[in-house]
Design a protein around this motif. Structure first.
Motif, PDB file in Angstrom:
ATOM      1  N   HIS A  71       8.112  20.183  13.841  1.00  0.00           N
ATOM      2  CA  HIS A  71       8.757  21.090  12.816  1.00  0.00           C
ATOM      3  C   HIS A  71       8.636  22.654  13.468  1.00  0.00           C
ATOM      4  CE1 HIS A  71       8.020  18.001   9.943  1.00  0.00           C
ATOM      5  NE2 HIS A  71       9.375  18.508   9.662  1.00  0.00           N
ATOM      6  N   HIS A  72       8.075  22.724  14.563  1.00  0.00           N
ATOM      7  CA  HIS A  72       8.343  24.064  15.444  1.00  0.00           C
ATOM      8  C   HIS A  72       9.505  23.966  16.580  1.00  0.00           C
ATOM      9  CE1 HIS A  72       5.213  22.007  17.635  1.00  0.00           C
ATOM     10  NE2 HIS A  72       5.596  22.632  18.538  1.00  0.00           N
ATOM     11  N   ARG A  73       9.918  22.742  16.453  1.00  0.00           N
ATOM     12  CA  ARG A  73      10.834  22.527  17.321  1.00  0.00           C
ATOM     13  C   ARG A  73      12.417  22.060  16.913  1.00  0.00           C
ATOM     14  NH1 ARG A  73       6.426  19.607  19.809  1.00  0.00           N
ATOM     15  NH2 ARG A  73       5.494  20.468  21.857  1.00  0.00           N
ATOM     16  N   GLU A  80       0.939  -1.253   0.161  1.00  0.00           N
ATOM     17  CA  GLU A  80      -0.020   0.109   0.024  1.00  0.00           C
ATOM     18  C   GLU A  80       0.953   1.513   0.154  1.00  0.00           C
ATOM     19  OE1 GLU A  80      -2.227   0.109   3.307  1.00  0.00           O
ATOM     20  OE2 GLU A  80      -0.968   0.202   4.852  1.00  0.00           O
ATOM     21  N   ILE A  81       0.499   2.298  -0.535  1.00  0.00           N
ATOM     22  CA  ILE A  81       0.976   3.697  -0.459  1.00  0.00           C
ATOM     23  C   ILE A  81       0.566   4.611   0.716  1.00  0.00           C
ATOM     24  CG2 ILE A  81       1.338   5.886  -1.955  1.00  0.00           C
ATOM     25  CD1 ILE A  81       0.448   4.012  -4.296  1.00  0.00           C
ATOM     26  N   VAL A  82       1.592   4.753   1.377  1.00  0.00           N
ATOM     27  CA  VAL A  82       1.325   5.693   2.792  1.00  0.00           C
ATOM     28  C   VAL A  82       1.893   6.980   2.496  1.00  0.00           C
ATOM     29  CG1 VAL A  82       1.550   5.686   5.351  1.00  0.00           C
ATOM     30  CG2 VAL A  82       1.282   3.485   4.162  1.00  0.00           C
ATOM     31  N   ILE A  83       1.091   7.985   2.834  1.00  0.00           N
ATOM     32  CA  ILE A  83       1.745   9.292   2.656  1.00  0.00           C
ATOM     33  C   ILE A  83       1.944   9.905   4.223  1.00  0.00           C
ATOM     34  CG2 ILE A  83       1.211  11.984   2.090  1.00  0.00           C
ATOM     35  CD1 ILE A  83       1.333   9.792  -0.421  1.00  0.00           C
ATOM     36  N   TYR A  84       3.143   9.866   4.722  1.00  0.00           N
ATOM     37  CA  TYR A  84       3.516  10.747   5.903  1.00  0.00           C
ATOM     38  C   TYR A  84       3.412  12.119   5.716  1.00  0.00           C
ATOM     39  CZ  TYR A  84       4.961   6.039   7.583  1.00  0.00           C
ATOM     40  OH  TYR A  84       4.821   4.843   8.016  1.00  0.00           O
ATOM     41  N   LEU A  85       2.435  12.606   6.288  1.00  0.00           N
ATOM     42  CA  LEU A  85       1.839  14.013   5.989  1.00  0.00           C
ATOM     43  C   LEU A  85       2.331  14.854   7.236  1.00  0.00           C
ATOM     44  CD1 LEU A  85       0.372  15.435   3.640  1.00  0.00           C
ATOM     45  CD2 LEU A  85      -1.671  15.113   5.066  1.00  0.00           C
ATOM     46  N   ASN A  86       3.028  16.041   7.002  1.00  0.00           N
ATOM     47  CA  ASN A  86       3.267  17.086   8.043  1.00  0.00           C
ATOM     48  C   ASN A  86       2.177  17.635   8.466  1.00  0.00           C
ATOM     49  OD1 ASN A  86       6.012  16.176   8.058  1.00  0.00           O
ATOM     50  ND2 ASN A  86       6.296  17.744   6.386  1.00  0.00           N
ATOM     51  N   LYS A  87       1.942  17.745   9.902  1.00  0.00           N
ATOM     52  CA  LYS A  87       0.770  18.413  10.601  1.00  0.00           C
ATOM     53  C   LYS A  87       1.270  19.367  11.476  1.00  0.00           C
ATOM     54  CE  LYS A  87      -3.235  16.599  13.052  1.00  0.00           C
ATOM     55  NZ  LYS A  87      -3.943  15.474  13.655  1.00  0.00           N
ATOM     56  N   GLY A  88       0.533  20.299  11.588  1.00  0.00           N
ATOM     57  CA  GLY A  88       0.660  21.381  12.541  1.00  0.00           C
ATOM     58  C   GLY A  88       1.741  22.487  11.868  1.00  0.00           C
ATOM     59  N   TYR A  89       2.731  22.136  11.738  1.00  0.00           N
ATOM     60  CA  TYR A  89       3.845  23.075  11.013  1.00  0.00           C
ATOM     61  C   TYR A  89       4.507  22.514   9.862  1.00  0.00           C
ATOM     62  CZ  TYR A  89       3.332  26.309  14.890  1.00  0.00           C
ATOM     63  OH  TYR A  89       2.632  27.409  15.600  1.00  0.00           O
ATOM     64  N   SER A  90       5.040  23.052   8.871  1.00  0.00           N
ATOM     65  CA  SER A  90       5.226  22.502   7.597  1.00  0.00           C
ATOM     66  C   SER A  90       7.045  22.232   7.747  1.00  0.00           C
ATOM     67  CB  SER A  90       5.114  23.340   6.284  1.00  0.00           C
ATOM     68  OG  SER A  90       6.262  24.606   6.526  1.00  0.00           O
ATOM     69  N   ALA A  91       7.444  21.645   6.975  1.00  0.00           N
ATOM     70  CA  ALA A  91       8.869  21.197   6.993  1.00  0.00           C
ATOM     71  C   ALA A  91       9.815  22.370   6.959  1.00  0.00           C
ATOM     72  CB  ALA A  91       9.235  20.173   5.920  1.00  0.00           C
ATOM     73  N   ASN A  92       9.132  23.315   6.444  1.00  0.00           N
ATOM     74  CA  ASN A  92      10.038  24.791   6.453  1.00  0.00           C
ATOM     75  C   ASN A  92       9.569  25.568   7.601  1.00  0.00           C
ATOM     76  OD1 ASN A  92      11.462  24.582   4.491  1.00  0.00           O
ATOM     77  ND2 ASN A  92       9.885  24.702   2.946  1.00  0.00           N
ATOM     78  N   HIS A  93       8.600  25.116   8.693  1.00  0.00           N
ATOM     79  CA  HIS A  93       8.683  25.703   9.993  1.00  0.00           C
ATOM     80  C   HIS A  93       7.549  26.728   9.954  1.00  0.00           C
ATOM     81  CE1 HIS A  93      12.450  23.659  10.824  1.00  0.00           C
ATOM     82  NE2 HIS A  93      13.123  24.520   9.786  1.00  0.00           N
ATOM     83  N   ALA A  94       6.571  26.755   9.023  1.00  0.00           N
ATOM     84  CA  ALA A  94       5.600  27.836   8.666  1.00  0.00           C
ATOM     85  C   ALA A  94       4.031  26.856   9.099  1.00  0.00           C
ATOM     86  CB  ALA A  94       5.476  28.274   7.240  1.00  0.00           C
TER      87      ALA A  94
END
Length: 454
Positions: free
Chosen positions: A74-76, A32-46
C-alpha cells in the motif's frame, strides 16, 4: 477458510459484526476465520494509528482464529492493483467465504460490478458509487474466477450504524468510522472518550490503553525524511519517485522550503492531487519508492495472471502512444483516452519503446561531451558512463540534465510534437520508468529515451 480483509485500526463494534458473521458461517462449515490484516501502510496509503501487533491481538480477542499480515503493497500500489493481489492470495490460501459490510444490497453490488468485470479494468471506479471499494472487491473476485476455476463466496452484511440516543435509538446518524474514533482519541489528549468507548469492544479498549501508555500510538510518518527529500531532491531525482507527475514536481520545487506537514499537503492540492493520491505520493517519498520498483512489482503479478491485461504496464504505454497519435491528428486527449479505455479491440502495432531526442548544445558543451565519450562510440552499441536524466522544467518543457566533469549541462529536448505528448503521458503515468543514454549520430549527439525497455 473464511476470510476478512481489513485495517482494523482499531477494531470496533462494526468489525466485531464481521467476525460474528464469520462465526455464523463457521458453525455450518467448520472452517476457521482468518483476518488478512494490512501491515506497514493502510489500504488508504497512510501509516497506522495502532501497531500491527496490537491490531492482531484485537482481532484475535474479538473472535478471529488466525491473522495473516499483508505487507509491502500500500505504499507502492493503488487499490486497482493491490486488491487483485490480496484476493489472489486469499484464494490461493484456501479462503472459500469472504465477509464484508456495505450499505447496499448484494444484488446492487453485483449490478455495479458487472461493468468493471466486463471491461477487465478496476481503475477509475466512480466516487459516487456507494461502497465502491466493496464493488471493486466483488468485480476482481469475479475476474479471478477464470484463473483459479473458483472464487470466494461473498457474504455482505449491513454496515453497523450509530443511533441517536436522544431519539430512543430510532434515528440513525451514520456508520461507525475508524477515522472518527482515532480523531476523538487524539483530540482528547490520547484518552479514550466515554462516547467512543461505546463503539469499541472491551478488549480493544484495554489494548488501546496499554498502547497509549507504551507511547506506540498514534503511528506517525517520518516527516524529517519526507521534508528532506522534498527540499533537496532535484527535478530528475523526483521524477524517478513513483506517483509524482510533472505538475507535482514543479509545485514541490516552487513550494520549497518545507517546514511543516500542512505546507506539504498544500503543495499536492495545488498540483491537483486528491487526498488518496496525496497519501500514496507522500508514502512513496517517505519510502523512496522508485517507478522501476513499482513496475517490477506490477509485472511480477501480471506474469501470474493476477493483474488484468487492460491494466498491464504495456497497456498503459499503448494508451499513451494512442492518445499522443490522436492528439496530433486533432482529436482531444480526453476523447482519445475514453476511446481507448472503452474499446478493448483497439490494437496498436509497433509502439515505440525508445525515442531519440535532439539537444540544444553550445560549442563548449559539445566539446565536453566529445571528450568524455569513447572515440569508437557507435549508435547501437554505445556504453558510456554519462547518465543523462530527463525531467519537465518549470515552463512545462521536456528537458535533460547531463552531469559531466563536475558540471551540469541542462538543455531542452528537440522532439516531434507527437513524441513530446507521448513522453509527457509516460511521465505523467506516475509509475512508468524511463531511462536514457547519449548516442552519437552523423548529425550530432542525441538522447535516446527508453520507455520501460528493461
Amino acid at each position: 477458510m473464511i476470510g476478512i480483509s481489513a485495517d482494523f485500526d482499531p477494531v470496533h463494534l462494526g468489525h466485531v459484526k464481521l467476525i460474528e458473521k464469520g462465526k455464523e458461517i463457521a458453525e455450518k462449515t467448520g472452517d476457521e476465520i482468518v483476518i488478512y490484516l494490512n501491515k506497514g501502510y493502510s489500504a488508504n496509503h497512510a501509516p497506522f494509528f495502532t501497531p500491527f501487533e496490537a491490531r492482531r491481538d484485537m482481532a484475535l480477542a474479538a473472535g478471529a482464529d488466525k491473522v495473516v499480515g499483508i505487507e509491502g503493497l500500500h505504499h507502492r500500489l493503488t487499490l486497482a492493483y493491490s486488491v487483485p493481489i490480496r484476493i489472489a492470495m486469499m484464494i490461493e490460501d484456501g479462503v472459500v467465504d469472504y465477509v464484508d459490510a456495505a450499505n447496499v444490497s448484494t444484488p446492487e453490488i453485483v449490478k455495479y460490478a458487472q461493468k468493471f468485470v466486463k471491461q477487465g479494468i478496476f481503475v477509475g471506479i466512480p466516487r459516487n458509487l456507494p461502497n465502491r471499494n466493496v464493488i471493486r472487491w466483488f468485480a476482481v473476485n469475479e475476474f479471478l474466477k477464470e484463473k483459479y476455476g473458483r472464487n470466494m463466496d461473498f457474504h455482505i452484511i449491513p454496515e453497523l450504524e450509530i443511533n441517536d440516543k436522544e431519539s430512543n435509538g430510532k434515528e440513525s446518524i451514520g456508520k461507525i468510522s475508524g477515522r472518527e474514533i482515532r480523531k476523538s482519541i487524539i483530540e482528547n489528549d490520547m484518552e479514550i472518550p466515554e462516547e467512543t468507548k461505546e463503539l469499541l469492544p472491551k478488549t480493544t479498549i484495554k489494548i488501546l490503553q496499554k498502547e497509549v501508555k507504551k507511547g506506540t500510538i498514534p503511528g506517525r510518518r517520518n516527516w524529517d525524511i519526507i521534508k528532506k527529500r522534498m527540499n533537496t531532491c532535484s527535478r530528475p531525482n523526483l521524477m524517478n519517485i513513483s506517483y509524482l507527475n510533472g505538475n507535482a514536481i514543479n509545485e514541490i520545487i516552487k513550494g520549497r522550503v518545507y517546514r511543516d506537514e500542512e505546507s506539504i499537503w498544500a503543495t499536492f492540492r495545488r498540483a491537483g492531487y486528491g487526498p488518496v493520491l496525496t497519501r500514496l505520493a507522500i508514502s512513496s517519498i517517505e519510502e523512496g519508492v522508485t517507478r522501476q520498483e513499482v513496475v517490477n512489482l506490477m509485472k511480477s503479478y501480471e506474469e501470474k495472471g493476477v493483474i488484468p491485461i487492460e491494466q498491464s504496464v504495456d497497456k498503459v504505454i499503448e494508451r499513451s502512444f494512442y492518445v499522443a497519435d490522436k492528439c496530433e491528428k486533432g482529436e482531444s486527449a480526453s476523447v482519445a483516452n475514453r476511446e481507448f479505455r472503452n474499446n478493448p479491440n483497439i490494437k496498436i502495432d509497433n509502439v515505440p519503446l525508445f525515442i531519440d531526442a535532439g539537444l540544444y548544445l553550445t560549442k563548449f558543451e559539445t566539446k565536453v561531451l566529445k571528450r568524455n565519450l569513447n572515440n569508437d562510440l557507435k549508435e547501437e552499441t554505445s556504453e558510456n558512463k554519462l547518465n543523462p536524466q530527463i525531467y519537465i522544467n518549470k515552463d512545462g518543457k521536456l528537458s535533460c540534465e547531463i552531469r559531466v566533469e563536475n558540471k551540469k549541462i541542462k538543455t531542452n529536448l528537440r522532439l516531434h510534437s507527437r513524441d513530446v505528448t507521448y513522453i509527457r503521458y509516460i511521465l505523467d503515468s506516475q509509475f512508468i520508468p524511463v531511462s536514457t543514454k547519449i548516442i552519437k549520430k552523423k548529425e550530432g549527439f542525441r538522447i535516446r529515451i527508453f520507455i520501460h525497455n528493461q
